[in-house]
Design a protein around this motif. Structure first.
Motif, PDB file in Angstrom:
ATOM      1  N   VAL A 253      -7.020  30.575  30.165  1.00  0.00           N
ATOM      2  CA  VAL A 253      -7.333  29.952  29.365  1.00  0.00           C
ATOM      3  C   VAL A 253      -8.152  28.596  29.705  1.00  0.00           C
ATOM      4  N   GLN A 254      -7.422  27.938  30.476  1.00  0.00           N
ATOM      5  CA  GLN A 254      -7.832  26.567  31.135  1.00  0.00           C
ATOM      6  C   GLN A 254      -9.069  26.753  32.011  1.00  0.00           C
TER       7      GLN A 254
ATOM      8  N   CYS B 102     -11.375  29.526  31.741  1.00  0.00           N
ATOM      9  CA  CYS B 102     -12.568  29.928  30.863  1.00  0.00           C
ATOM     10  C   CYS B 102     -13.457  28.860  30.576  1.00  0.00           C
TER      11      CYS B 102
ATOM     12  N   ARG C 136     -15.603  31.917  22.250  1.00  0.00           N
ATOM     13  CA  ARG C 136     -14.608  32.471  21.943  1.00  0.00           C
ATOM     14  C   ARG C 136     -14.038  33.612  22.942  1.00  0.00           C
ATOM     15  N   ILE C 137     -12.640  33.590  23.335  1.00  0.00           N
ATOM     16  CA  ILE C 137     -12.200  34.294  24.412  1.00  0.00           C
ATOM     17  C   ILE C 137     -11.580  35.629  23.812  1.00  0.00           C
TER      18      ILE C 137
ATOM     19  N   PRO D 161     -16.850  27.787  27.977  1.00  0.00           N
ATOM     20  CA  PRO D 161     -16.752  27.714  26.516  1.00  0.00           C
ATOM     21  C   PRO D 161     -16.987  29.239  25.945  1.00  0.00           C
TER      22      PRO D 161
ATOM     23  N   GLN E 175      -4.287  26.370  22.948  1.00  0.00           N
ATOM     24  CA  GLN E 175      -4.815  25.360  23.890  1.00  0.00           C
ATOM     25  C   GLN E 175      -6.200  24.796  23.467  1.00  0.00           C
ATOM     26  N   ASN E 176      -6.429  24.738  22.130  1.00  0.00           N
ATOM     27  CA  ASN E 176      -7.653  24.422  21.371  1.00  0.00           C
ATOM     28  C   ASN E 176      -8.640  25.454  21.428  1.00  0.00           C
ATOM     29  N   ARG E 177      -8.509  26.818  21.977  1.00  0.00           N
ATOM     30  CA  ARG E 177      -9.462  27.433  22.139  1.00  0.00           C
ATOM     31  C   ARG E 177      -9.135  28.674  21.176  1.00  0.00           C
ATOM     32  N   ASP E 178     -10.205  29.527  20.511  1.00  0.00           N
ATOM     33  CA  ASP E 178     -10.122  30.744  19.830  1.00  0.00           C
ATOM     34  C   ASP E 178      -9.789  31.898  20.885  1.00  0.00           C
TER      35      ASP E 178
ATOM     36  N   GLN F  25      -5.430  30.466  17.480  1.00  0.00           N
ATOM     37  CA  GLN F  25      -5.630  29.248  18.471  1.00  0.00           C
ATOM     38  C   GLN F  25      -4.542  29.182  19.415  1.00  0.00           C
TER      39      GLN F  25
END
Length: 412
Positions: A386-387, A389, A393-394, A391, A296-299, A294
């Motif tokens: 990341v900012q 990207c 999973r990255i 929505p 920045q609140n992203r996977d 996890q």
């Protein structure tokens, strides 16, 4: 293989103690695990230390261009069914790192050791292995490593007449040629996606014929040997024709191939395939590879790809478009400073993915993606990428030092 109960001379004990002290100081200073510097110091004090540490162990060596760290972990997990294991699980795979790892395993029965391709022959001389696993050979670090056929020749000469059981991938002609000098080889059909280093015969230079999964040289008759173990879909076929299911938490076909080779190695030590494969399920991530973190609140899923063959395998296991992909490439010492290998990677496989490019050599990668007609954005760093990207999973794919940078940034 077993010697007296304490094989270490006073000098060797001093070397081990000094190495551990230096490693601890290096860790305390925040300079990584300290295993390499500790091993260097220990080997300076006792140049025969690696051989001394190995003499009471049943040793397995694992070498390849891709997959050796993961396969080392899988074999170590399987062999723990038969006794305690010491292993260089973090991938420090040159003599200093190997010495450091073995120095920490005084109670072990097995030593499962990943070895850099260039050092295999020397480490095999020092450790008197019972088994050596050879998985693949492909182009890597062009400025530093020898051309692949020269590496295969180095293996072939270094392993000629070896007492070790060689477990070798029969689908890679370079590996077959290297292993064929050994009297005791177990052939595994583990597959080969990347074929661009094996179109000419390593034995005579003739053109390799590749009908289906088979291969042979039309000029000298060098050909694919008959395997006794094989990867078949989600199963490993053993020499008796029994099919054993592979259950892994690690993704992708390449890891199933690694599991097939690992099962063949485990069998050399009397661990049956069912037990070996069940134990391999424990392995979730290897030195951060395949981890989902996890940030920045992203996977983010962290994937390592160091050379063209590795990138090809990695593209096969990422989420389908429109999953966002971040690519990071460095060219520091540990990566090799030559980035011309980027032109050997088929980046058209990323069509449909939003791509974001970071790393020391982001502009080299940007030029390559431009030529491959990919849509991408160059970013300053991971945070910015990341900012930007969309929505989902990255998937984050990075080469060696870029991968270490990413792990530090995400606190992994």
């Amino acid at each position: 293989m077993a010697g007296n109960s304490d094989p270490l001379t006073p000098r060797a004990k001093l070397a081990v103690t000094a190495g551990k002290a230096v490693a601890a100081a290096s860790r305390a200073a925040g300079r990584g695990s300290g295993s390499v510097i500790g091993g260097r110091v220990a080997l300076k004090l006792d140049p025969d230390l690696l051989a001394r540490l190995a003499q009471n162990l049943d040793v397995v060596l694992v070498s390849a261009t891709n997959g050796k760290t993961t396969t080392t972990r899988l074999i170590a997990e399987a062999l723990r069914a038969a006794g305690p294991v010491v292993s260089n699980a973090l991938g420090a795979n040159m003599p200093a790192g190997i010495t450091s790892a073995l120095a920490g395993g005084s109670e072990a029965k097995f030593g499962v050791i990943e070895v850099d391709e260039k050092y295999l022959a020397g480490v095999a001389r020092d450790t008197d292995p019972k088994c050596i696993a050879l998985l693949n050979l492909s182009r890597d670090q062009l400025d530093r490593a020898a051309e692949t056929r020269m590496l295969a020749e180095n293996w072939r000469e270094g392993l000629a007449g070896s007492k070790a059981v060689i477990v070798a991938n029969c689908d890679d002609p370079l590996v077959v040629w290297a292993a064929s000098s050994s009297p005791n080889v177990i052939w595994v059909a583990a597959g080969q996606m990347w074929k661009d280093d094996a179109w000419s015969c390593p034995s005579c230079g003739g053109v390799m014929q590749r009908p289906g999964d088979d291969w042979f040289c039309g000029e000298c008759g060098f050909r694919r040997p008959q395997p006794t173990w094989a990867l078949s879909g989600d199963h490993v076929l053993d020499p008796h024709g029994s099919a054993w299911p592979i259950h892994l938490q690690l993704p992708g076909r390449a890891n199933k191939a690694n599991a097939a080779s690992s099962a063949a190695v485990a069998a050399v030590f009397g661990v049956p395939p069912q037990v070996a494969l069940e134990r391999m399920y424990q392995v979730q991530a290897v030195a951060g590879r395949y981890d989902v973190v996890q940030f920045q609140n992203r996977d983010l899923r962290l994937l390592l790809a160091k050379n063209p063959a590795g990138w090809l395998e990695t593209f096969s296991l990422i989420d389908p478009p429109p999953a966002p992909v971040i690519l990071s490439v460095n060219a520091r010492g540990a990566d090799g400073t030559d980035t011309s290998w980027l032109w050997d990677v088929d980046y058209t496989r990323l069509t449909g993915h939003p791509i974001f490019v970071i790393g020391d050599r982001k502009l080299d990668l940007a030029v390559r993606l431009e030529v491959a007609n990919q849509h991408f954005q160059v970013c300053e760093n991971l945070d910015q990428a990341v900012q930007m990207c969309p929505p989902g999973r990255i998937e984050v794919i990075a080469n060696y030092t870029a991968f270490q940078d990413l792990r530090r940034r995400v606190g992994n």
